[in-house]
Design an enzyme around this catalytic site. Structure first.
Site, PDB file in Angstrom:
ATOM      1  NE  ARG A 278       6.468  11.787 -15.320  1.00 18.23           N
ATOM      2  CZ  ARG A 278       7.726  11.395 -15.091  1.00 18.23           C
ATOM      3  NH1 ARG A 278       7.969  10.135 -14.798  1.00 18.23           N
ATOM      4  NH2 ARG A 278       8.721  12.251 -15.147  1.00 18.23           N
TER       5      ARG A 278
ATOM      6  NE  ARG B 213      -2.919   3.896  -0.005  1.00 16.22           N
ATOM      7  CZ  ARG B 213      -3.045   2.977  -0.953  1.00 16.22           C
ATOM      8  NH1 ARG B 213      -3.456   3.335  -2.159  1.00 16.22           N
ATOM      9  NH2 ARG B 213      -2.777   1.707  -0.714  1.00 16.22           N
ATOM     10  CB  VAL B 214      -9.973   4.983  -2.382  1.00 20.22           C
ATOM     11  CG1 VAL B 214     -10.895   5.777  -1.482  1.00 20.22           C
ATOM     12  CG2 VAL B 214      -9.739   5.739  -3.686  1.00 20.22           C
ATOM     13  N   GLY B 215      -7.526   2.510  -1.625  1.00 20.09           N
ATOM     14  CA  GLY B 215      -6.671   1.479  -2.201  1.00 20.09           C
ATOM     15  C   GLY B 215      -6.915   0.116  -1.606  1.00 20.09           C
TER      16      GLY B 215
ATOM     17  CG  ASP C  81      -3.097  -9.599  -0.674  1.00 20.31           C
ATOM     18  OD1 ASP C  81      -2.067  -9.814  -0.024  1.00 20.31           O
ATOM     19  OD2 ASP C  81      -3.343  -8.489  -1.186  1.00 20.31           O
TER      20      ASP C  81
ATOM     21  NE  ARG D 221      -7.987  -0.821  -8.111  1.00 22.76           N
ATOM     22  CZ  ARG D 221      -7.611  -1.502  -7.029  1.00 22.76           C
ATOM     23  NH1 ARG D 221      -7.180  -0.847  -5.954  1.00 22.76           N
ATOM     24  NH2 ARG D 221      -7.672  -2.817  -7.003  1.00 22.76           N
TER      25      ARG D 221
ATOM     26  CG  MET E 106       3.231  -0.729  -0.990  1.00 20.28           C
ATOM     27  SD  MET E 106       3.900  -1.309  -2.568  1.00 20.28           S
ATOM     28  CE  MET E 106       5.577  -0.668  -2.479  1.00 20.28           C
ATOM     29  CD  GLU E 107       0.662   3.468  -2.259  1.00 15.21           C
ATOM     30  OE1 GLU E 107       1.375   2.936  -3.129  1.00 15.21           O
ATOM     31  OE2 GLU E 107      -0.268   2.862  -1.672  1.00 15.21           O
TER      32      GLU E 107
ATOM     33  NE  ARG F 212      -7.078  -8.907  -6.611  1.00 11.18           N
ATOM     34  CZ  ARG F 212      -6.029  -8.516  -5.892  1.00 11.18           C
ATOM     35  NH1 ARG F 212      -5.810  -7.240  -5.709  1.00 11.18           N
ATOM     36  NH2 ARG F 212      -5.184  -9.392  -5.375  1.00 11.18           N
TER      37      ARG F 212
END
Length: 235
Positions: free
Chosen positions: A44, A88-90, A205, A25, A181-182, A218
């Protein structure tokens, strides 16, 4: 100077950096929204890029999933690369019935079941909050341009699988908009180092109805969220 997790040269990152969890992303954002994007990190396979948006320098860096991984990248970006605005973009799972798929959520605060912030905050409960200036910028831009966003509390979960079945009911009772989660970890890292942080989420969702966005939805929803965020920060 490189770090154990970021092999970018000194000065490689702009002062504003978007933080998607997925490194692909990050690549998508760089290739579709930035001008003259250059890859600056690939340790990584966690990709980082710097380019410009509307003539202003901007970066994007993948963070992986969960508070520990996000906290590593946020800390190193702030301490070693002088990043000052981390957004954060999620995606997230909705909890309340009125929150719909593709809604955009601005995480004003982030509750959590993680012990990370207690460890940072001397064993006490830390109120993990977004930076008000960043939050106001995105909320105001959305309102001025007729784009609906929801502003409120989210829940940063340590577990993706095996969550208590009663948790969603509890979260709904307290008005939690979505589960991700962040954010709670990102907010405490930024506060500890004097940086600004915000989390912007697309609802992918619904944890109560079990509805899910298609892969195309999405992609489109994510792009809409990124465009809103960039326009808000650089308008």
């Amino acid at each position: 100077m490189t770090t154990p997790h970021i092999n970018a040269e000194a000065g490689a990152f702009a002062s504003t950096c978007l933080l998607p969890g997925d490194p692909l992303r990050a690549q998508f954002i760089a290739e579709n929204f930035f001008t003259d994007a250059k890859q600056v990190c690939d340790v990584r396979n966690m990709f980082g890029y710097t380019g410009t948006y509307k003539g202003q320098a901007v970066s994007v860096m993948g963070t992986g999933m969960g508070i520990p991984s996000c906290s590593i990248y946020a800390t190193e970006l702030i301490q070693h690369y002088q990043v000052q605005r981390l957004v954060r973009v999620g995606s997230c799972g909705a909890v309340l019935p009125e929150v719909q798929l593709r809604d955009i959520i601005l995480a004003q605060g982030a509750s959590t079941d993680s012990a990370v912030n207690r460890q940072r905050f001397g064993g006490y409960d830390y109120a993990a909050l977004a930076d008000f200036e960043l939050l106001s910028k995105v909320a105001s831009y959305a309102q001025q341009h007729g784009q609906k966003v929801r502003v409120g509390n989210v829940f940063s979960a340590d577990l993706f699988y095996g969550v208590n079945d009663n948790l969603t009911d509890l979260l709904a009772r307290y008005g939690i908009l979505g589960v991700e989660m962040e954010a709670a970890g990102l907010y405490s890292v930024a506060a500890a180092h004097g940086a600004q942080a915000l989390t912007v989420l697309t609802v992918s969702d619904h944890l109560q109805t079990h509805q899910q966005m298609s892969s195309q939805e999405r992609q489109t929803g994510f792009a809409d969220m990124v465009e809103l965020t960039l326009n808000s920060l650089f308008s």
